[in-house]
Design a protein around this motif. Structure first.
Motif, PDB file in Angstrom:
ATOM      1  N   UNK A   2     124.498  20.018  58.184  1.00 29.03           N
ATOM      2  CA  UNK A   2     124.672  20.802  56.956  1.00 29.03           C
ATOM      3  C   UNK A   2     123.501  21.768  56.766  1.00 29.03           C
ATOM      4  N   UNK A   3     122.311  21.356  57.170  1.00 28.20           N
ATOM      5  CA  UNK A   3     121.152  22.235  57.036  1.00 28.20           C
ATOM      6  C   UNK A   3     121.241  23.416  58.000  1.00 28.20           C
ATOM      7  N   UNK A   4     121.766  23.174  59.182  1.00 25.02           N
ATOM      8  CA  UNK A   4     121.938  24.273  60.138  1.00 25.02           C
ATOM      9  C   UNK A   4     122.965  25.278  59.621  1.00 25.02           C
ATOM     10  N   UNK A   5     124.055  24.788  59.027  1.00 29.15           N
ATOM     11  CA  UNK A   5     125.064  25.689  58.454  1.00 29.15           C
ATOM     12  C   UNK A   5     124.474  26.470  57.283  1.00 29.15           C
ATOM     13  N   UNK A   6     123.677  25.789  56.463  1.00 29.95           N
ATOM     14  CA  UNK A   6     123.036  26.447  55.330  1.00 29.95           C
ATOM     15  C   UNK A   6     122.107  27.562  55.812  1.00 29.95           C
ATOM     16  N   UNK A   7     121.321  27.285  56.846  1.00 34.22           N
ATOM     17  CA  UNK A   7     120.427  28.304  57.400  1.00 34.22           C
ATOM     18  C   UNK A   7     121.210  29.502  57.928  1.00 34.22           C
ATOM     19  N   UNK A   8     122.328  29.239  58.603  1.00 35.52           N
ATOM     20  CA  UNK A   8     123.138  30.327  59.152  1.00 35.52           C
ATOM     21  C   UNK A   8     123.675  31.214  58.037  1.00 35.52           C
ATOM     22  N   UNK A   9     124.157  30.618  56.957  1.00 38.00           N
ATOM     23  CA  UNK A   9     124.674  31.398  55.831  1.00 38.00           C
ATOM     24  C   UNK A   9     123.561  32.173  55.136  1.00 38.00           C
ATOM     25  N   UNK A  49     131.412  23.682  51.215  1.00 41.70           N
ATOM     26  CA  UNK A  49     132.288  22.598  50.736  1.00 41.70           C
ATOM     27  C   UNK A  49     131.478  21.312  50.527  1.00 41.70           C
ATOM     28  N   UNK A  50     130.300  21.490  49.922  1.00 41.00           N
ATOM     29  CA  UNK A  50     129.400  20.385  49.612  1.00 41.00           C
ATOM     30  C   UNK A  50     129.097  20.425  48.114  1.00 41.00           C
ATOM     31  N   UNK A  51     128.609  19.325  47.576  1.00 41.64           N
ATOM     32  CA  UNK A  51     128.231  19.319  46.163  1.00 41.64           C
ATOM     33  C   UNK A  51     126.946  20.136  45.979  1.00 41.64           C
TER      34      UNK A  51
END
Length: 76
Positions: free
Chosen positions: A22-29, A45-47
């Motif tokens: 999830x952190x890798x996806x967050x960094x990409x965004x 799609x996370x809280x």
């Protein structure tokens, strides 16, 4: 003879932070554009509290910066 690398603890902390998908996806965004925690939560799609926790870990590791706007926070 055993040699201890002084930078090893920081390196292991970085690996730990980046081991969460999830952190890798967050960094990409966040690399694409500045988004609020709420926007990131919706896209991932996370809280919102979960995304905020992940963003905090990334900020602490020096991988993410933020900007406060009123009561909100944007990450880049």
């Amino acid at each position: 003879m055993l040699r201890v690398d002084v930078a090893a603890p920081q390196r292991w902390e970085l690996y730990r932070v980046l081991s969460e998908p999830a952190r890798l996806r967050l960094l990409a965004l966040a690399a694409e554009e500045e988004l609020s925690i709420g926007e990131l939560a919706e896209l991932l799609h996370e809280s919102q509290p979960n995304v905020s926790r992940h963003a905090g870990a990334l900020r602490q590791a020096g991988l993410l910066s933020d900007r406060r706007e009123g009561r909100g926070r944007s990450s880049a």
